[in-house]
Design an enzyme around this catalytic site. Sequence first.
Site, PDB file in Angstrom:
ATOM      1  N   CYS A 165      14.136  13.665 -31.478  1.00  0.00           N
ATOM      2  CA  CYS A 165      12.805  13.863 -30.863  1.00  0.00           C
ATOM      3  C   CYS A 165      11.965  12.648 -31.141  1.00  0.00           C
ATOM      4  O   CYS A 165      10.882  12.568 -30.574  1.00  0.00           O
ATOM      5  CB  CYS A 165      11.957  15.000 -31.851  1.00  0.00           C
ATOM      6  SG  CYS A 165      12.951  16.429 -31.276  1.00  0.00           S
ATOM      7  N   HIS A 176       4.017  14.740 -33.553  1.00  0.00           N
ATOM      8  CA  HIS A 176       5.261  15.640 -33.136  1.00  0.00           C
ATOM      9  C   HIS A 176       4.774  16.954 -33.036  1.00  0.00           C
ATOM     10  O   HIS A 176       4.499  17.584 -33.966  1.00  0.00           O
ATOM     11  CB  HIS A 176       6.432  15.221 -33.548  1.00  0.00           C
ATOM     12  CG  HIS A 176       7.698  16.036 -33.060  1.00  0.00           C
ATOM     13  ND1 HIS A 176       7.924  15.976 -31.700  1.00  0.00           N
ATOM     14  CD2 HIS A 176       8.547  16.481 -33.574  1.00  0.00           C
ATOM     15  CE1 HIS A 176       8.991  16.824 -31.616  1.00  0.00           C
ATOM     16  NE2 HIS A 176       9.524  17.103 -32.434  1.00  0.00           N
ATOM     17  N   ASN A 195       8.099  22.949 -28.760  1.00  0.00           N
ATOM     18  CA  ASN A 195       8.680  21.800 -29.304  1.00  0.00           C
ATOM     19  C   ASN A 195       9.540  20.828 -27.851  1.00  0.00           C
ATOM     20  O   ASN A 195      10.409  21.552 -27.565  1.00  0.00           O
ATOM     21  CB  ASN A 195       9.617  21.775 -30.587  1.00  0.00           C
ATOM     22  CG  ASN A 195      10.172  20.384 -30.810  1.00  0.00           C
ATOM     23  OD1 ASN A 195      10.255  19.378 -29.963  1.00  0.00           O
ATOM     24  ND2 ASN A 195      10.721  20.505 -32.130  1.00  0.00           N
TER      25      ASN A 195
HETATM   26  N1  COA Z   1      11.496  35.861 -35.581  1.00  0.00           N
HETATM   27  C1  COA Z   1      11.476  36.765 -36.487  1.00  0.00           C
HETATM   28  N2  COA Z   1      11.916  36.305 -37.726  1.00  0.00           N
HETATM   29  C2  COA Z   1      12.522  35.074 -37.909  1.00  0.00           C
HETATM   30  C3  COA Z   1      12.627  34.330 -36.733  1.00  0.00           C
HETATM   31  C4  COA Z   1      12.079  34.852 -35.524  1.00  0.00           C
HETATM   32  N3  COA Z   1      12.006  33.943 -34.439  1.00  0.00           N
HETATM   33  N4  COA Z   1      13.304  33.257 -37.103  1.00  0.00           N
HETATM   34  C5  COA Z   1      13.617  33.287 -38.358  1.00  0.00           C
HETATM   35  N5  COA Z   1      13.194  34.500 -38.626  1.00  0.00           N
HETATM   36  C6  COA Z   1      13.188  35.142 -40.334  1.00  0.00           C
HETATM   37  C7  COA Z   1      14.337  34.528 -41.031  1.00  0.00           C
HETATM   38  O1  COA Z   1      15.608  35.191 -40.487  1.00  0.00           O
HETATM   39  C8  COA Z   1      14.155  35.015 -42.421  1.00  0.00           C
HETATM   40  O2  COA Z   1      14.266  36.182 -42.566  1.00  0.00           O
HETATM   41  P1  COA Z   1      15.003  36.263 -44.137  1.00  0.00           P
HETATM   42  O3  COA Z   1      13.801  36.360 -45.174  1.00  0.00           O
HETATM   43  O4  COA Z   1      15.074  37.958 -44.024  1.00  0.00           O
HETATM   44  O5  COA Z   1      16.114  35.849 -44.339  1.00  0.00           O
HETATM   45  C9  COA Z   1      12.069  34.836 -42.240  1.00  0.00           C
HETATM   46  O6  COA Z   1      12.196  34.851 -40.801  1.00  0.00           O
HETATM   47  C10 COA Z   1      11.889  33.560 -43.043  1.00  0.00           C
HETATM   48  O7  COA Z   1      12.782  32.466 -42.354  1.00  0.00           O
HETATM   49  P2  COA Z   1      11.990  31.045 -42.958  1.00  0.00           P
HETATM   50  O8  COA Z   1      13.376  29.991 -42.364  1.00  0.00           O
HETATM   51  O9  COA Z   1      11.731  30.854 -44.282  1.00  0.00           O
HETATM   52  O10 COA Z   1      10.887  30.741 -41.896  1.00  0.00           O
HETATM   53  P3  COA Z   1       9.849  29.552 -42.087  1.00  0.00           P
HETATM   54  O11 COA Z   1       8.725  29.986 -42.398  1.00  0.00           O
HETATM   55  O12 COA Z   1      10.610  28.340 -42.578  1.00  0.00           O
HETATM   56  O13 COA Z   1       9.751  29.143 -40.616  1.00  0.00           O
HETATM   57  C11 COA Z   1      10.671  27.417 -38.757  1.00  0.00           C
HETATM   58  C12 COA Z   1      10.973  28.854 -39.689  1.00  0.00           C
HETATM   59  C13 COA Z   1      11.861  27.325 -38.111  1.00  0.00           C
HETATM   60  C14 COA Z   1       9.690  27.882 -38.026  1.00  0.00           C
HETATM   61  C15 COA Z   1      10.378  26.490 -39.865  1.00  0.00           C
HETATM   62  O14 COA Z   1      11.221  26.261 -40.916  1.00  0.00           O
HETATM   63  C16 COA Z   1      10.385  25.308 -38.937  1.00  0.00           C
HETATM   64  O15 COA Z   1       9.485  24.999 -38.191  1.00  0.00           O
HETATM   65  N6  COA Z   1      10.969  24.114 -39.387  1.00  0.00           N
HETATM   66  C17 COA Z   1      10.999  22.717 -39.013  1.00  0.00           C
HETATM   67  C18 COA Z   1      11.820  23.167 -37.568  1.00  0.00           C
HETATM   68  C19 COA Z   1      11.664  21.680 -36.840  1.00  0.00           C
HETATM   69  O16 COA Z   1      10.468  21.083 -36.851  1.00  0.00           O
HETATM   70  N7  COA Z   1      12.663  21.578 -35.988  1.00  0.00           N
HETATM   71  C20 COA Z   1      12.350  20.506 -34.937  1.00  0.00           C
HETATM   72  C21 COA Z   1      12.550  19.073 -35.291  1.00  0.00           C
HETATM   73  S1  COA Z   1      12.585  17.870 -34.317  1.00  0.00           S
END
Ligand code: COA
Length: 377
Positions: free
Chosen positions: A114, A254, A284
């Site tokens: 990205c 970003h 994104n």
């Molecule tokens: N809908 C509902 N629940 C979801 C979900 C969705 N789309 N995606 C994940 N979950 C669940 C998980 O399974 C987890 O469940 P559990 O507690 O039973 O295991 C729970 O939500 C929390 O997951 P977690 O990973 O802690 O959530 P988070 O608050 O960290 O948010 C992201 C997840 C992916 C949104 C976040 O980690 C993020 O934005 N990371 C950076 C990603 C990024 O920038 N990527 C691109 C880089 S270029």
Amino acid sequence: MQERYAKIAGWGKYVPEKILTNHDLEKMVDTSDEWIRTRTGIQERRIRTENDTNSSMAVAAGRQALEKAGLAPTDVDLIIVATSSPDYLLPPVSSQVQHMLGAKCGAFQLGAGCSGWVYGLVVGTNMIRSGAYDTVLVIGSEIISFAIDYTDRTTCVLFGDAAAAVVLTASEEPTGVLAFELGSDGSDYDALIVPDAGSSNPLSQSTIDNRNGYIKMDGRRVFKFASRTVAQSLKRVIDQAGLLPDDIDLFIPHQANARIVEAGARLLRQPVDKFYMNIHKYGNTSTASVPLAMVEAIEEGRLKDGDKVAMIAFGAGLTWATVVVQMGVGEISPAHSLFSAARLNYLAKRTTNKVIDSVQMSLLPLYTWFVGRNKKK
Ligand code: COA
């Protein structure tokens, strides 16, 4: 020899017509509009139609940028297309784009996840500053949806397709990229990865069976890396430009997660409304994310000639790329003048900021532990 700069002389964008909303995704995977909005800030994203290819989207954005600058494709000396989703593994999509535009110049594809477009902006700028070229077209084009597993709720809600571009032209006025940082930390290479389809694990039946031809992401690991990197890298590059965070008119981060942006704003002690966001509309869009936000900020009148803008991208690699850009022509930083009240004022504020930053950094582990503790309750 007269110093040369690379002016952002034109800009353009292309977004596919097809909209995929959070409510559409609710019907595809076990998720909810509420979860996606509150955890990421995303409401909808664009997905390519059958008429869109990476090259056609890049050409549409590039053509618009050239028109804005009043230039013809034959005026361009170099084309850089940043992408992780070219039309084909070979050839590089940049050659298709050069041909489709009708340009007669060198062209190459740049891959830095990205962060690719911001890397390209730095490369294009330095090609001009060195005197090698006068006009460089830098495009970010992404059909990242092709690598998304629409049965995996942890990734499919995040990404969308788009393209955006700028054209850089040589200038003798201080303008364009004033300072930059290009970063890479390959120790986390597997935090955001398409495991199969490269030369390590060529496509096979198991790719299909295990769905390993799609993006796999350790969201928490990327989140941690990004929350740390955004503020720290912005601080370094703003300082390198001889400026203070208060001198920046607009931050263009970003568009990966609104919470990462909010954390960055807090650590920089800047109001969050100084950070441009269009993540709610597009999600994104990978390497197109920062240039698309920049183009829309200009279209909405949030960014104009004379403004100083700080942009940061991060992504697979893990990589990051940060720039401070002067739009049009503006005042030179007081850090560069030898003796003046403005310089003394700048030095005093810079020292105060550094002291507060070091206290903040020493308290950060405690803060992260506290936020994590509250989340578990
Ligand atoms: N809908 C509902 N629940 C979801 C979900 C969705 N789309 N995606 C994940 N979950 C669940 C998980 O399974 C987890 O469940 P559990 O507690 O039973 O295991 C729970 O939500 C929390 O997951 P977690 O990973 O802690 O959530 P988070 O608050 O960290 O948010 C992201 C997840 C992916 C949104 C976040 O980690 C993020 O934005 N990371 C950076 C990603 C990024 O920038 N990527 C691109 C880089 S270029």
